[in-house]
Design a protein around this motif. Sequence first.
Motif, PDB file in Angstrom:
ATOM      1  N   MET A  35      56.185  52.693  46.804  1.00 56.42           N
ATOM      2  CA  MET A  35      57.168  53.703  46.442  1.00 56.42           C
ATOM      3  C   MET A  35      58.142  53.897  47.600  1.00 56.42           C
ATOM      4  SD  MET A  35      56.713  57.752  45.620  1.00 56.42           S
ATOM      5  CE  MET A  35      57.357  58.041  43.999  1.00 56.42           C
ATOM      6  N   LEU A  36      59.397  54.075  47.244  1.00 56.27           N
ATOM      7  CA  LEU A  36      60.436  54.380  48.219  1.00 56.27           C
ATOM      8  C   LEU A  36      60.885  55.814  48.003  1.00 56.27           C
ATOM      9  CD1 LEU A  36      62.522  53.618  50.394  1.00 56.27           C
ATOM     10  CD2 LEU A  36      63.998  52.778  48.533  1.00 56.27           C
ATOM     11  N   LYS A  37      60.863  56.589  49.083  1.00 56.99           N
ATOM     12  CA  LYS A  37      61.370  57.954  49.045  1.00 56.99           C
ATOM     13  C   LYS A  37      62.599  57.989  49.943  1.00 56.99           C
ATOM     14  CE  LYS A  37      56.805  59.906  48.372  1.00 56.99           C
ATOM     15  NZ  LYS A  37      55.748  60.729  48.987  1.00 56.99           N
ATOM     16  N   ILE A  38      63.668  58.586  49.415  1.00 58.28           N
ATOM     17  CA  ILE A  38      64.934  58.658  50.150  1.00 58.28           C
ATOM     18  C   ILE A  38      65.340  60.111  50.299  1.00 58.28           C
ATOM     19  CG2 ILE A  38      67.369  58.005  50.199  1.00 58.28           C
ATOM     20  CD1 ILE A  38      66.666  55.701  48.259  1.00 58.28           C
ATOM     21  N   TYR A  39      65.702  60.475  51.516  1.00 62.02           N
ATOM     22  CA  TYR A  39      66.284  61.793  51.757  1.00 62.02           C
ATOM     23  C   TYR A  39      67.709  61.574  52.244  1.00 62.02           C
ATOM     24  CZ  TYR A  39      66.994  66.595  53.080  1.00 62.02           C
ATOM     25  OH  TYR A  39      67.487  67.864  53.150  1.00 62.02           O
TER      26      TYR A  39
END
Length: 157
Positions: free
Chosen positions: A1-5
């Motif tokens: 999973m990729l989480k982007i802020y």
Amino acid sequence: MLKIYFGDMEEAIYNTSDYFDVVYEDAWITSTFAKAVIKDIDKSEVLSSHCIESPVLGQIPPVSLAGGTKTLLLMYFEPENIFNASTCGDNCAKWILEIAQIKDVTINLRHIMDFGREKPFGVEVMVLNSCQTVRDMSELLPQASRFLRENADEGCL
């Protein structure tokens, strides 16, 4: 999973190049993953853990790699940290998605990165500012634009 802020993120490691220079390990450079990234992004060949053959610069040490390459290696080898992926060009986007297929990774972006417009990402991508999952650039763009422009979030952190 990729989480982007998107936007300013206090806990993100901002100067990835300097951070890499201090923490990288010799074994990283000779790994199959690093060799592929260095060949693709830097157009260079790994000769040893201390020597990389660059077509432009000749023989260089790992600390002379491109900032994007360093950031990708950090994401891969230290996925528990959050790195400023705005040090990466769009040529790194496919590698970020590939890393996210192997391990969970969180990145900070201060610009809109082009992850490819033709197809779905192939990995689950969550925008942490809104806590919403997106499947492709058509869903990512409005959120990225909004959060970068307003520097606001609804909160998932």
